[in-house]
Design a protein around this motif. Structure first.
Motif, PDB file in Angstrom:
ATOM      1  N   SER A 120       0.820  -1.215   0.000  1.00 60.10           N
ATOM      2  CA  SER A 120       0.000   0.000   0.000  1.00 60.10           C
ATOM      3  C   SER A 120       0.854   1.266   0.000  1.00 60.10           C
ATOM      4  O   SER A 120       0.511   2.255  -0.641  1.00 60.10           O
ATOM      5  N   CYS A 121       1.986   1.232   0.699  1.00 62.02           N
ATOM      6  CA  CYS A 121       2.864   2.407   0.719  1.00 62.02           C
ATOM      7  C   CYS A 121       4.205   2.137   0.043  1.00 62.02           C
ATOM      8  O   CYS A 121       5.038   3.029  -0.047  1.00 62.02           O
ATOM      9  N   GLY A 122       4.408   0.892  -0.418  1.00 61.04           N
ATOM     10  CA  GLY A 122       5.605   0.558  -1.175  1.00 61.04           C
ATOM     11  C   GLY A 122       6.860   0.377  -0.354  1.00 61.04           C
ATOM     12  O   GLY A 122       7.964   0.419  -0.885  1.00 61.04           O
ATOM     13  N   GLN A 123       6.727   0.132   0.932  1.00 65.52           N
ATOM     14  CA  GLN A 123       7.917  -0.003   1.776  1.00 65.52           C
ATOM     15  C   GLN A 123       8.335  -1.458   1.945  1.00 65.52           C
ATOM     16  O   GLN A 123       7.495  -2.325   2.165  1.00 65.52           O
ATOM     17  N   ILE A 124       9.631  -1.695   1.844  1.00 65.26           N
ATOM     18  CA  ILE A 124      10.223  -2.998   2.107  1.00 65.26           C
ATOM     19  C   ILE A 124      11.116  -2.840   3.328  1.00 65.26           C
ATOM     20  O   ILE A 124      11.941  -1.924   3.391  1.00 65.26           O
ATOM     21  N   SER A 125      10.917  -3.719   4.304  1.00 67.92           N
ATOM     22  CA  SER A 125      11.721  -3.630   5.525  1.00 67.92           C
ATOM     23  C   SER A 125      12.209  -5.010   5.930  1.00 67.92           C
ATOM     24  O   SER A 125      11.689  -6.029   5.479  1.00 67.92           O
TER      25      SER A 125
ATOM     26  N   SER B 294       2.687  -4.803  -8.621  1.00 67.71           N
ATOM     27  CA  SER B 294       3.395  -5.858  -9.358  1.00 67.71           C
ATOM     28  C   SER B 294       3.469  -7.137  -8.546  1.00 67.71           C
ATOM     29  O   SER B 294       3.354  -7.130  -7.327  1.00 67.71           O
ATOM     30  N   ALA B 295       3.696  -8.240  -9.251  1.00 70.04           N
ATOM     31  CA  ALA B 295       3.960  -9.519  -8.573  1.00 70.04           C
ATOM     32  C   ALA B 295       5.412  -9.509  -8.094  1.00 70.04           C
ATOM     33  O   ALA B 295       6.301  -8.992  -8.763  1.00 70.04           O
ATOM     34  N   PHE B 296       5.641 -10.093  -6.923  1.00 71.15           N
ATOM     35  CA  PHE B 296       6.984 -10.186  -6.378  1.00 71.15           C
ATOM     36  C   PHE B 296       7.330 -11.654  -6.169  1.00 71.15           C
ATOM     37  O   PHE B 296       6.485 -12.455  -5.802  1.00 71.15           O
ATOM     38  N   HIS B 297       8.573 -11.986  -6.402  1.00 67.57           N
ATOM     39  CA  HIS B 297       9.050 -13.354  -6.260  1.00 67.57           C
ATOM     40  C   HIS B 297      10.233 -13.346  -5.299  1.00 67.57           C
ATOM     41  O   HIS B 297      11.152 -12.548  -5.438  1.00 67.57           O
ATOM     42  N   ALA B 298      10.182 -14.229  -4.327  1.00 68.41           N
ATOM     43  CA  ALA B 298      11.246 -14.297  -3.329  1.00 68.41           C
ATOM     44  C   ALA B 298      12.533 -14.835  -3.945  1.00 68.41           C
ATOM     45  O   ALA B 298      12.508 -15.732  -4.781  1.00 68.41           O
ATOM     46  N   ALA B 299      13.649 -14.272  -3.544  1.00 67.16           N
ATOM     47  CA  ALA B 299      14.959 -14.732  -3.999  1.00 67.16           C
ATOM     48  C   ALA B 299      15.974 -14.487  -2.886  1.00 67.16           C
ATOM     49  O   ALA B 299      15.867 -13.520  -2.134  1.00 67.16           O
ATOM     50  N   VAL B 300      16.925 -15.389  -2.769  1.00 64.56           N
ATOM     51  CA  VAL B 300      17.995 -15.257  -1.782  1.00 64.56           C
ATOM     52  C   VAL B 300      19.321 -15.445  -2.506  1.00 64.56           C
ATOM     53  O   VAL B 300      19.508 -16.440  -3.201  1.00 64.56           O
ATOM     54  N   CYS B 301      20.215 -14.495  -2.382  1.00 68.03           N
ATOM     55  CA  CYS B 301      21.553 -14.600  -2.985  1.00 68.03           C
ATOM     56  C   CYS B 301      22.554 -14.794  -1.845  1.00 68.03           C
ATOM     57  O   CYS B 301      22.621 -13.976  -0.927  1.00 68.03           O
ATOM     58  N   ILE B 302      23.312 -15.872  -1.918  1.00 67.43           N
ATOM     59  CA  ILE B 302      24.256 -16.182  -0.848  1.00 67.43           C
ATOM     60  C   ILE B 302      25.578 -16.663  -1.440  1.00 67.43           C
ATOM     61  O   ILE B 302      25.647 -17.046  -2.603  1.00 67.43           O
ATOM     62  N   LYS B 303      26.603 -16.641  -0.632  1.00 62.94           N
ATOM     63  CA  LYS B 303      27.910 -17.168  -1.028  1.00 62.94           C
ATOM     64  C   LYS B 303      28.546 -17.809   0.202  1.00 62.94           C
ATOM     65  O   LYS B 303      28.615 -17.185   1.270  1.00 62.94           O
ATOM     66  N   ASP B 304      28.967 -19.038   0.058  1.00 61.45           N
ATOM     67  CA  ASP B 304      29.671 -19.750   1.134  1.00 61.45           C
ATOM     68  C   ASP B 304      28.865 -19.850   2.426  1.00 61.45           C
ATOM     69  O   ASP B 304      29.406 -19.667   3.524  1.00 61.45           O
ATOM     70  N   CYS B 305      27.572 -20.118   2.301  1.00 57.76           N
ATOM     71  CA  CYS B 305      26.761 -20.313   3.492  1.00 57.76           C
ATOM     72  C   CYS B 305      25.518 -21.126   3.134  1.00 57.76           C
ATOM     73  O   CYS B 305      25.310 -21.460   1.969  1.00 57.76           O
ATOM     74  N   ALA B 306      24.731 -21.444   4.123  1.00 56.59           N
ATOM     75  CA  ALA B 306      23.492 -22.179   3.917  1.00 56.59           C
ATOM     76  C   ALA B 306      22.369 -21.429   4.616  1.00 56.59           C
ATOM     77  O   ALA B 306      22.592 -20.737   5.616  1.00 56.59           O
ATOM     78  N   VAL B 307      21.162 -21.557   4.073  1.00 57.37           N
ATOM     79  CA  VAL B 307      19.999 -20.908   4.675  1.00 57.37           C
ATOM     80  C   VAL B 307      18.831 -21.887   4.736  1.00 57.37           C
ATOM     81  O   VAL B 307      18.773 -22.840   3.961  1.00 57.37           O
TER      82      VAL B 307
END
Length: 87
Positions: A15-20, A41-54
């Motif tokens: 509604s206000c366009g804020q991502i926190s 708009s539609a949003f799609h979750a993504a995680v970018c990582i290096k040398d770790c696990a989530v």
């Protein structure tokens, strides 16, 4: 501001366009404000990582730190007939 064992949360208020973000349930304030044309708009979750696990939880399991404030999980935003098949 975060490390091994921390829980990172992300919330989008379209509604206000804020991502926190939160770290272990503590709010980090507004990280970004979306331009008006992107708020529906539609949003799609993504995680970018290096040398770790989530481990990612979109809300099928209870959150360690529930978001509150009227936010709902991506899982709960799905149509009910798709919730059982969403992993």
């Amino acid at each position: 501001p975060y490390g091994e064992g921390d829980t990172i949360g992300c919330a989008i208020d379209c509604s206000c366009g804020q991502i926190s973000f939160t770290v272990n349930g503590e709010g980090m304030g507004t990280a970004f404000t979306l331009p008006g044309h992107m708020r529906k708009s539609a949003f799609h979750a993504a995680v970018c990582i290096k040398d770790c696990a989530v481990i990612v939880n979109f809300g099928k399991q209870p959150f360690q730190y529930p978001p509150g404030g009227g936010y709902r999980s991506m899982h709960d935003s799905l149509p009910e007939e798709r919730q059982d098949s969403a992993d």
